[in-house]
Design a protein around this motif. Structure first.
Motif, PDB file in Angstrom:
ATOM      1  N   MET B 311     -12.025 -44.237 -21.973  1.00 37.40           N
ATOM      2  CA  MET B 311     -11.891 -45.679 -21.777  1.00 37.40           C
ATOM      3  C   MET B 311     -10.444 -46.061 -21.505  1.00 37.40           C
ATOM      4  O   MET B 311     -10.157 -46.889 -20.657  1.00 37.40           O
ATOM      5  N   ILE B 320     -19.319 -44.962 -19.201  1.00 38.77           N
ATOM      6  CA  ILE B 320     -19.652 -44.232 -20.429  1.00 38.77           C
ATOM      7  C   ILE B 320     -21.161 -44.236 -20.638  1.00 38.77           C
ATOM      8  O   ILE B 320     -21.771 -43.209 -20.935  1.00 38.77           O
ATOM      9  N   ALA B 388     -20.959 -47.001 -25.123  1.00 41.72           N
ATOM     10  CA  ALA B 388     -20.326 -47.878 -24.144  1.00 41.72           C
ATOM     11  C   ALA B 388     -19.673 -49.081 -24.812  1.00 41.72           C
ATOM     12  O   ALA B 388     -18.705 -49.640 -24.302  1.00 41.72           O
ATOM     13  N   ASN B 389     -20.197 -49.465 -25.974  1.00 41.77           N
ATOM     14  CA  ASN B 389     -19.673 -50.658 -26.631  1.00 41.77           C
ATOM     15  C   ASN B 389     -18.542 -50.360 -27.609  1.00 41.77           C
ATOM     16  O   ASN B 389     -18.054 -51.262 -28.278  1.00 41.77           O
ATOM     17  N   LEU B 390     -18.139 -49.080 -27.683  1.00 45.28           N
ATOM     18  CA  LEU B 390     -17.049 -48.741 -28.592  1.00 45.28           C
ATOM     19  C   LEU B 390     -15.766 -49.444 -28.152  1.00 45.28           C
ATOM     20  O   LEU B 390     -15.538 -49.680 -26.980  1.00 45.28           O
ATOM     21  N   PRO B 392     -12.062 -49.176 -27.410  1.00 44.39           N
ATOM     22  CA  PRO B 392     -11.201 -48.022 -27.080  1.00 44.39           C
ATOM     23  C   PRO B 392     -10.077 -47.808 -28.083  1.00 44.39           C
ATOM     24  O   PRO B 392      -9.696 -46.670 -28.353  1.00 44.39           O
ATOM     25  N   ILE B 393      -9.547 -48.899 -28.639  1.00 44.33           N
ATOM     26  CA  ILE B 393      -8.421 -48.758 -29.571  1.00 44.33           C
ATOM     27  C   ILE B 393      -8.859 -47.995 -30.812  1.00 44.33           C
ATOM     28  O   ILE B 393      -8.198 -47.067 -31.268  1.00 44.33           O
ATOM     29  N   ILE B 396     -10.037 -44.195 -29.968  1.00 42.91           N
ATOM     30  CA  ILE B 396      -9.047 -43.155 -29.707  1.00 42.91           C
ATOM     31  C   ILE B 396      -8.326 -42.750 -30.988  1.00 42.91           C
ATOM     32  O   ILE B 396      -7.778 -41.661 -31.084  1.00 42.91           O
TER      33      ILE B 396
END
Lengths: 247, 399
Positions: B311, B320, B388-390, B392-393, B396
């Motif tokens: 992402m 994703i 897909a709804n994760l 990104p901050i 990671i």
């Protein structure tokens, strides 16, 4: 001077933790021009990470304006920001974040996979080129678990460069490396700087600031120092002075 | 190709996940193959008996308020047979049928069997063939000649030392019959009846000399072809009603059954079996699907960091989503393909070992394949959506 790559106008970012509102950034403003090598320093809790997320278009500010390469990011949706990240930003992380069991070249190709305007042939060529530019031309097909930390970080740097970004964002890029390898990576960053790349290097290691062209210090969500470095140390020299380890 | 890569990184797990689908699809195909096979073999045997065959039997009827069993009815007469022969345009062959069971005797041997009194058309209707000798003639019918054609079972029971039965005289009950022909063997039918255990004689002979009756027990005909069966039935109904002088509102005093009805009656059981087997197999496919969902969930959680990285370097939510969806589809399609092979293989093993009739039909293979692809999408969707709804901050930084 050159053109403005990043412009922050009174950026605020509030988080709601339970009933309390935490102000991670309390009005941060600065501009970064093309070709600068900026280190952003700050202790943990200074808002460093939030600033990095904002700069990297992973997060949007609560208020204030952020222009990346002339584009206002604040009002952008999730998908638009993803595309923007893909085209304008190269990320380098402390722990490399390479895909496991995947070759160097495939790791570097990854950002281009999400850019449908790049065909598979061009993708491969650009990945090879990027790997050569970080000195890994002979390790194209090595898998990420067959490489040392320094090599992995070079792959990560190649990955950050492959989309020819407006700005390279490094988050403690030398944090997991020993001194010698850290300097090797710094040499690489300085070379990229010399080639005209815009680099933002977030760190809490004051030493690194000496090798950058500008140092912004962050404290409690505000910029407390913004110094242009007139006496940039040469990382290659420092590397040469390091005692040689025979092991 | 990202998905392929991710799967090849975890081959054993991928295979175990697929196992559910493999077993599911495999068993659906095997079960349907067995079910369809037994249905087909029943149908084949019925059409061997003559797929355009129509049977007319006396119907149960009321006689002064007492419901009579159809066996006691004597509503079919030789005139009915003659009218059908004359008038029915859609009927190709027609034969009266009277039947008697008794002991057939030759020398020291005897065997219980049935004598069917028919005309020469009967062979055509039932698709019997004479392997040796010849059929009786119209002349034999007129004179109620004591001649007969015998089935293979009767031959083997009576002529134990390999004599040629042609020309020999056997006794059926007390009546002597001269054998003028031997039937080609037809074996058992699907109801387990030995189709060779019979004697065929002129209907007049059986009627007058054995049973001493004037009515006939049954009329069998064949329609011009299978498609004309319904027209033929209508025609026969009209002829018989007018013959029997039935009033407009009176119910038929006869019953007409076509082979078609028989076959649908007999295949309905095997259809039910097939449905039940397929339902059980479909449940195992469902379980396989849930297995995929489970593994995809684990996979999403495990690769949170990778998702975060993708992402942050520019993968959109839908990239994703697509990646994980393709991955689960790949699992189910590969599983489905292996399952198809496995199912066909298993069906042949069943055929080989248990000597069970099997029939693999293209639509069952296609259907189970489509179902398992749909399973992949259906059960892959939710985990993929979650990925897909994760954020990104957070993704990671996930350890």
């Amino acid at each position: 001077m050159g053109k403005e790559v990043i412009r922050l106008d009174n950026i605020r970012r509030d988080f709601k933790v339970g009933d309390e509102i935490v102000h991670a950034l309390r009005g941060v403003s600065f501009t970064i021009e093309e070709g600068e090598f900026v280190t952003i320093m700050g202790t943990s809790g200074s808002g460093k990470s939030t600033l990095l997320n904002t700069l990297g278009c992973l997060d949007t500010p609560t208020s204030g304006e952020y222009y990346l390469d002339g584009v206002s990011v604040r009002t952008m949706g999730k998908n638009d920001r993803a595309v923007l990240r893909n085209r304008k930003i190269g990320f380098i992380f402390q722990n490399y974040n390479l895909l496991a069991k995947t070759t160097a070249i495939e790791n570097v190709e990854l950002p281009l996979l999400y850019n449908s305007s790049v065909g598979s042939k061009e993708r491969r060529e650009r990945a090879v080129e990027a790997l050569k530019s970080v000195g890994l031309g002979d390790r194209l097909l090595h898998k990420s678990n067959q490489m040392s930390g320094g090599q992995m970080q070079r792959v990560a740097i190649a990955r950050a460069l492959v989309n020819n970004p407006a700005v390279v964002l490094a988050d403690e890029a030398t944090g997991n490396l020993d001194t010698r390898t850290s300097f090797e990576i710094l040499v690489l960053f300085q070379r990229l700087h010399a080639e005209g790349r815009t680099i933002i290097f977030v760190t809490h290691n004051p030493e690194i600031a000496q090798y950058s062209s500008r140092n912004i210090t962050l404290r409690d969500g505000q910029v407390t120092g913004d110094v242009h470095n007139d006496n940039i140390l040469d990382a290659a020299e420092a590397l040469a002075k390091l005692p040689v380890q025979n092991d | 190709m990202i998905a392929l890569k991710a799967l090849s990184n975890n081959k054993l797990r991928g295979f175990l996940t697929m196992l559910g689908i493999i077993i599911g699809v495999g068993s659906v195909i095997t079960m349907l193959a067995i079910g369809q096979g037994s249905k087909k073999s029943i149908q084949a045997e019925i059409s061997e008996m003559g797929s355009n065959m129509i049977m007319i039997m006396p119907g149960s009827n009321r006689m002064g308020g007492v419901k009579m069993s159809s066996d006691d009815m004597q509503s079919l007469k030789i005139q009915d047979y003659e009218s059908i022969l004359e008038k029915a345009a859609y009927v190709q062959c027609v034969s009266p049928l009277v039947q008697s069971s008794s002991q057939a005797i030759y020398g020291a041997n005897n065997t219980p069997t049935s004598a069917y009194g028919v005309n020469a058309d009967y062979l055509e209707i039932r698709q019997y063939k004479i392997s040796d000798g010849e059929m009786f003639t119209d002349q034999d019918i007129k004179t109620a000649a004591k001649v007969c054609i015998v089935g293979a079972t009767v031959v083997s029971n009576l002529f134990t030392n390999g004599e040629n039965p042609l020309g020999k005289t056997i006794r059926f009950g007390s009546i002597p019959f001269r054998i003028i022909g031997v039937l080609e063997s037809k074996g058992y039918n699907s109801m387990g009846m030995d189709q060779d255990d019979m004697i065929i004689a002129p209907y007049t002979t059986v009627q007058k000399r054995i049973l001493a009756i004037t009515y006939i027990q049954e009329i069998v005909c064949s329609a011009l072809s299978e498609e004309y069966t319904d027209q033929a039935i209508d025609e026969i109904t009209d002829i018989l009603r007018s013959n029997h002088k039935l009033k407009e509102d009176a119910s038929d005093d006869f019953e007409i059954r076509s082979q078609e009805e028989m076959s649908s009656m007999m295949t309905s059981t095997s259809d039910l079996m097939t449905t039940l087997l397929a339902a059980v197999a479909a449940i195992s496919l469902l379980v396989g699907g849930i297995g995929i969902m489970n593994i995809m969930y684990v996979s999403v959680t495990e690769r949170t960091k990778e998702i975060g990285l993708r992402m942050s370097i520019g993968a959109r939510g839908r990239d994703i989503l697509l990646q994980f969806l393709i991955e689960s589809m790949l699992l189910s399609i590969t599983g489905g393909l292996i399952g198809v092979l496995f199912g066909i293989g298993a069906a042949y093993v069943v055929k080989f070992l248990a000597n069970y009739p099997i029939a693999i039909q293209a639509w069952t293979v296609l259907l189970s394949f489509l179902v398992c692809t749909a399973t992949g999408i259906f059960f892959g969707w939710y985990p993929a959506k979650k990925a897909a709804n994760l954020d990104p901050i957070e993704a990671i930084r996930y350890e």
